[in-house]
Design a protein around this motif. Structure first.
Motif, short mmCIF file in Angstrom:
data_model
loop_
_atom_site.label_atom_id
_atom_site.label_comp_id
_atom_site.label_asym_id
_atom_site.label_seq_id
_atom_site.Cartn_x
_atom_site.Cartn_y
_atom_site.Cartn_z
N ALA A 6 -33.48 -2.07 -27.83
CA ALA A 6 -32.31 -1.43 -28.44
C ALA A 6 -32.39 -1.67 -29.94
O ALA A 6 -32.74 -2.77 -30.39
N SER A 8 -30.45 -0.64 -33.91
CA SER A 8 -29.22 -0.13 -34.52
C SER A 8 -29.44 0.03 -36.01
O SER A 8 -30.50 -0.29 -36.54
N GLU A 19 -32.58 3.48 -28.59
CA GLU A 19 -33.23 2.73 -27.52
C GLU A 19 -34.63 3.27 -27.28
O GLU A 19 -34.84 4.48 -27.29
N ARG A 83 -34.78 -6.98 -21.86
CA ARG A 83 -34.10 -6.11 -22.82
C ARG A 83 -34.10 -6.81 -24.17
O ARG A 83 -33.54 -7.89 -24.31
N MET A 85 -33.35 -6.57 -28.42
CA MET A 85 -32.54 -5.89 -29.41
C MET A 85 -33.09 -6.25 -30.78
O MET A 85 -33.36 -7.43 -31.05
N MET A 87 -32.00 -6.43 -34.45
CA MET A 87 -30.70 -6.47 -35.09
C MET A 87 -30.84 -6.93 -36.54
O MET A 87 -31.62 -7.83 -36.83
#
Length: 93
Positions: A6, A8, A19, A83, A85, A87
């Protein structure tokens, strides 16, 4: 192995998605994932990933299953189905 990443902020804007599903060889490390992202999305270099494409810039971290991957852990490997991420921390005052 397959993991979900994921993203952002600016990384998502550069990649064009929030994603990604990455297919990786068994034993791939977090460092290898960063290098793969830099190779696949060169516009991330200098913004999220260092210009050499082999490390995240300071304000960016990888999180796996809600745990921050520290610099000393970058040679560790995710597990199939993890999973991740990517960030960015925004700091200032």
């Amino acid at each position: 192995m397959q993991i979900t990443l994921a993203v952002s902020g600016i990384a998502a804007a550069i990649i064009g998605s929030k994603e990604l599903v990455l297919s990786l060889p068994d034993g791939a490390t977090y460092n290898q994932i960063i290098r793969q992202l830099g190779g696949t999305y060169p516009a991330l270099k200098g913004v999220v990933i260092n210009p050499e494409g082999n490390a995240l810039l300071n304000a960016n971290v990888l999180i796996v299953n809600d745990y921050v991957i520290l610099e000393r852990m970058l040679d560790d490997s995710p597990r199939d189905g993890d999973r991740l991420m990517l960030m960015a921390f925004i700091v200032g005052g």
